[in-house]
Design a protein around this motif. Sequence first.
Motif, PDB file in Angstrom:
ATOM      1  N   VAL A 265     -33.189  11.473   5.980  1.00  0.00           N
ATOM      2  CA  VAL A 265     -31.929  10.822   6.379  1.00  0.00           C
ATOM      3  C   VAL A 265     -31.890   9.391   5.853  1.00  0.00           C
TER       4      VAL A 265
ATOM      5  N   LEU B 190     -28.904  14.556   1.183  1.00  0.00           N
ATOM      6  CA  LEU B 190     -29.622  15.005   2.372  1.00  0.00           C
ATOM      7  C   LEU B 190     -29.915  16.500   2.286  1.00  0.00           C
TER       8      LEU B 190
ATOM      9  N   ALA C 260     -31.359   9.531   2.080  1.00  0.00           N
ATOM     10  CA  ALA C 260     -29.990   9.963   1.798  1.00  0.00           C
ATOM     11  C   ALA C 260     -29.003   8.826   2.060  1.00  0.00           C
ATOM     12  N   ALA C 261     -29.239   8.035   3.104  1.00  0.00           N
ATOM     13  CA  ALA C 261     -28.359   6.901   3.390  1.00  0.00           C
ATOM     14  C   ALA C 261     -28.439   5.862   2.281  1.00  0.00           C
TER      15      ALA C 261
ATOM     16  N   PHE D  91     -23.527  11.100   0.994  1.00  0.00           N
ATOM     17  CA  PHE D  91     -24.638  11.146   1.953  1.00  0.00           C
ATOM     18  C   PHE D  91     -25.155  12.571   2.152  1.00  0.00           C
ATOM     19  N   LEU D  92     -24.230  13.511   2.354  1.00  0.00           N
ATOM     20  CA  LEU D  92     -24.637  14.872   2.720  1.00  0.00           C
ATOM     21  C   LEU D  92     -25.284  15.650   1.573  1.00  0.00           C
TER      22      LEU D  92
ATOM     23  N   TRP E 130     -37.834  14.657   8.869  1.00  0.00           N
ATOM     24  CA  TRP E 130     -36.394  14.697   8.597  1.00  0.00           C
ATOM     25  C   TRP E 130     -35.781  13.303   8.617  1.00  0.00           C
ATOM     26  N   TRP E 131     -36.355  12.398   9.438  1.00  0.00           N
ATOM     27  CA  TRP E 131     -35.815  11.044   9.526  1.00  0.00           C
ATOM     28  C   TRP E 131     -35.989  10.291   8.212  1.00  0.00           C
TER      29      TRP E 131
ATOM     30  N   MET F 169     -33.623  18.196   2.049  1.00  0.00           N
ATOM     31  CA  MET F 169     -34.075  19.101   3.112  1.00  0.00           C
ATOM     32  C   MET F 169     -34.544  20.446   2.553  1.00  0.00           C
TER      33      MET F 169
END
Length: 104
Positions: free
Chosen positions: A38, A21, A41-42, A17-18, A34-35, A25
């Motif tokens: 996220v 993300l 990335a999820a 995930f990270l 940013w949402w 970013m």
Amino acid sequence: MKSRSVILFTLLRLAFFLVPLGIMMLFPAFWGMWWLAVLFAALIGLSLSIIFLQKPRGEMSEGIYNRQKRRTKVTEREVDEDIEDQANEALTDEGPGEEDSVDR
């Protein structure tokens, strides 16, 4: 359940995930939204974990199953013995008393 498999699975899921993300970013298009980064990335992390984490997920589920099985400690043989004991008790409670009253 092996704690190693749980820790490994958790760390890999977080990394899946990270890392996407962090990469998203870096692009200026995602700074204001940013949402959306996220969310993407999820989805990417979920897809990667389904593809690459079959073995750790299997080890975790096997550990959960074994732990639950040890917790209950009831086997099929014990269940059969309990049923037979209940049937024998029911027969001994009803048996001699009713036969004597019917014959007289």
